[in-house]
Write a protein that holds these residues in place. Sequence first.
Motif, PDB file in Angstrom:
ATOM      1  N   PRO A  96       0.829  -1.209   0.000  1.00 17.30           N
ATOM      2  CA  PRO A  96       0.000   0.000   0.000  1.00 17.30           C
ATOM      3  C   PRO A  96       0.862   1.257   0.000  1.00 17.30           C
ATOM      4  CG  PRO A  96       0.215  -0.835   2.240  1.00 17.30           C
ATOM      5  CD  PRO A  96       1.110  -1.692   1.365  1.00 17.30           C
ATOM      6  N   ASN A  97       1.294   1.699  -1.166  1.00 15.29           N
ATOM      7  CA  ASN A  97       2.110   2.915  -1.191  1.00 15.29           C
ATOM      8  C   ASN A  97       1.884   3.702  -2.473  1.00 15.29           C
ATOM      9  OD1 ASN A  97       3.928   1.852  -3.254  1.00 15.29           O
ATOM     10  ND2 ASN A  97       4.811   0.576  -1.631  1.00 15.29           N
ATOM     11  N   GLY A  98       2.451   4.900  -2.512  1.00 13.50           N
ATOM     12  CA  GLY A  98       2.236   5.786  -3.639  1.00 13.50           C
ATOM     13  C   GLY A  98       2.837   5.296  -4.931  1.00 13.50           C
ATOM     14  N   VAL A  99       3.963   4.565  -4.866  1.00 16.23           N
ATOM     15  CA  VAL A  99       4.578   4.049  -6.082  1.00 16.23           C
ATOM     16  C   VAL A  99       3.628   3.076  -6.772  1.00 16.23           C
ATOM     17  CG1 VAL A  99       6.516   2.766  -7.039  1.00 16.23           C
ATOM     18  CG2 VAL A  99       6.900   4.367  -5.165  1.00 16.23           C
ATOM     19  N   VAL A 100       3.021   2.193  -5.995  1.00 13.30           N
ATOM     20  CA  VAL A 100       2.062   1.236  -6.562  1.00 13.30           C
ATOM     21  C   VAL A 100       0.870   1.978  -7.158  1.00 13.30           C
ATOM     22  CG1 VAL A 100       0.528  -0.698  -6.056  1.00 13.30           C
ATOM     23  CG2 VAL A 100       2.790  -0.585  -4.987  1.00 13.30           C
ATOM     24  N   ARG A 101       0.414   2.990  -6.468  1.00 16.85           N
ATOM     25  CA  ARG A 101      -0.717   3.778  -6.976  1.00 16.85           C
ATOM     26  C   ARG A 101      -0.370   4.428  -8.313  1.00 16.85           C
ATOM     27  NH1 ARG A 101      -5.971   4.019  -5.625  1.00 16.85           N
ATOM     28  NH2 ARG A 101      -5.518   4.257  -3.410  1.00 16.85           N
ATOM     29  N   VAL A 102       0.799   5.025  -8.400  1.00 15.63           N
ATOM     30  CA  VAL A 102       1.218   5.691  -9.635  1.00 15.63           C
ATOM     31  C   VAL A 102       1.331   4.686 -10.773  1.00 15.63           C
ATOM     32  CG1 VAL A 102       3.150   6.858 -10.771  1.00 15.63           C
ATOM     33  CG2 VAL A 102       2.371   7.636  -8.530  1.00 15.63           C
ATOM     34  N   LEU A 103       2.028   3.581 -10.532  1.00 17.40           N
ATOM     35  CA  LEU A 103       2.269   2.618 -11.608  1.00 17.40           C
ATOM     36  C   LEU A 103       0.988   1.921 -12.062  1.00 17.40           C
ATOM     37  CD1 LEU A 103       5.630   1.042 -10.401  1.00 17.40           C
ATOM     38  CD2 LEU A 103       5.284   2.781 -12.165  1.00 17.40           C
ATOM     39  N   ALA A 131      -7.439   1.267   6.185  1.00 19.67           N
ATOM     40  CA  ALA A 131      -8.540   1.259   5.215  1.00 19.67           C
ATOM     41  C   ALA A 131      -8.417   0.042   4.314  1.00 19.67           C
ATOM     42  CB  ALA A 131      -8.523   2.529   4.382  1.00 19.67           C
ATOM     43  N   GLU A 132      -9.540  -0.578   4.025  1.00 25.77           N
ATOM     44  CA  GLU A 132      -9.590  -1.736   3.129  1.00 25.77           C
ATOM     45  C   GLU A 132     -10.190  -1.310   1.800  1.00 25.77           C
ATOM     46  OE1 GLU A 132      -8.198  -4.494   3.867  1.00 25.77           O
ATOM     47  OE2 GLU A 132      -7.835  -4.135   6.001  1.00 25.77           O
ATOM     48  N   GLY A 133      -9.358  -1.027   0.830  1.00 24.99           N
ATOM     49  CA  GLY A 133      -9.831  -0.687  -0.509  1.00 24.99           C
ATOM     50  C   GLY A 133     -10.089   0.797  -0.693  1.00 24.99           C
ATOM     51  N   ASP A 134     -10.245   1.191  -1.955  1.00 27.62           N
ATOM     52  CA  ASP A 134     -10.386   2.607  -2.295  1.00 27.62           C
ATOM     53  C   ASP A 134     -11.676   3.229  -1.782  1.00 27.62           C
ATOM     54  OD1 ASP A 134      -7.945   2.670  -3.494  1.00 27.62           O
ATOM     55  OD2 ASP A 134      -8.700   2.599  -5.561  1.00 27.62           O
ATOM     56  N   GLU A 135     -12.750   2.440  -1.706  1.00 32.64           N
ATOM     57  CA  GLU A 135     -14.015   3.012  -1.229  1.00 32.64           C
ATOM     58  C   GLU A 135     -13.875   3.490   0.211  1.00 32.64           C
ATOM     59  OE1 GLU A 135     -16.799   3.486  -3.139  1.00 32.64           O
ATOM     60  OE2 GLU A 135     -15.455   2.858  -4.751  1.00 32.64           O
TER      61      GLU A 135
END
Length: 354
Positions: A17-24, A233-237
């Motif tokens: 769960p980090n920003g690098v994963v979100r970006v990629l 938090a579990e998931g984007d929602e």
Amino acid sequence: MSARHIVLVTDAWFPQPNGVVRVLSSLKRELEAVGHRITVIEPGQFHTVPLPTYSEIRLAVFPGRRVAHLLSSLRPDAIHIATEGPLGWAARAWCLKRQIPFTTAYHSKFPEYVQARTGLPLDWLYAAVRRFHAPSQVVLAPSQNVFHELTARGFERVRHWAHGVDTTVFRPDRKNLFDLPRPIFLYVGRVTVDKNLTAFLDLDLPGSKVVVGSGPQREALKKAYPQALFHIAEGDEELRLCFNAGDVFVFPSRTDTFGLVMLEALACGVPVAAFPVTGPQDVLLDAAGTAGILDTDLKQAALTALTLDPADCRAHALRFGWDEVARQFLEALAPIRYTVGEPATESPHVPSCP
């Protein structure tokens, strides 16, 4: 622009769960939406071990042979190495041995992170990272400030790369997730020493403090600051509801290259309070004072941010679209030229990625 087959090599991927994963992952989705084929080489395809002191991050063990097999068989049109971990080094070695061009990105201030944990000299650590990126055709930097910092430290062929936020996922929503006294001062992100969370948790602020995220410092901080609420938090929602629950998003890090979570908070209409350093400066740009407050006094920044208009925060986030991120990425890629008549190799089975 014709469709391309692009291989992304990354040591950071789901379920991290980090920003690098979100970006990629967002970049992958955007590129696929316009017709490109994206193959991700990531730790889940290898035998891994947990990173010492940070078990949520798993590192591939001796991945060189399998990385070489995958890259040889896939025959991509371009290779992008996103991280400086074992997979990144293995892909780099394969490319150099065969004189295959590639690009890299500088997503995290890895030298500062390692120095905070080990005390090793920063110059030594930057020398190692500079060596990793030296053969890259283009080194993508996630902000103008990082571009200038890397250039000043002797990195070559650095190019600024915009970042974006999915404003359909992160949008204003109900604010009642946490039944706590208001105002709620919120942090979302990794709970690690480099995030400087004590600078936030030590502040004398009215209302409540909430920390959303996981990481190796979480249990120690929970014990040290029992008055703060720690949540995962579990998931984007649920993550969207966490952002919306806050009245101010406090970002105490002094070492982030960008800080995508600030954009996600702004997209939900939550103003940002942060130090005037790389990351917050690049996120807020000309909106400091309307979408967020930057101040060397973090308490004053947090209190002043309470007065800002959520509509201005949302409007600023809407300026960061993923289409521009993808366009700049494609322009930076180094095309691979194969020998005319060279036979294609049967593509290997690569596990599907989210």
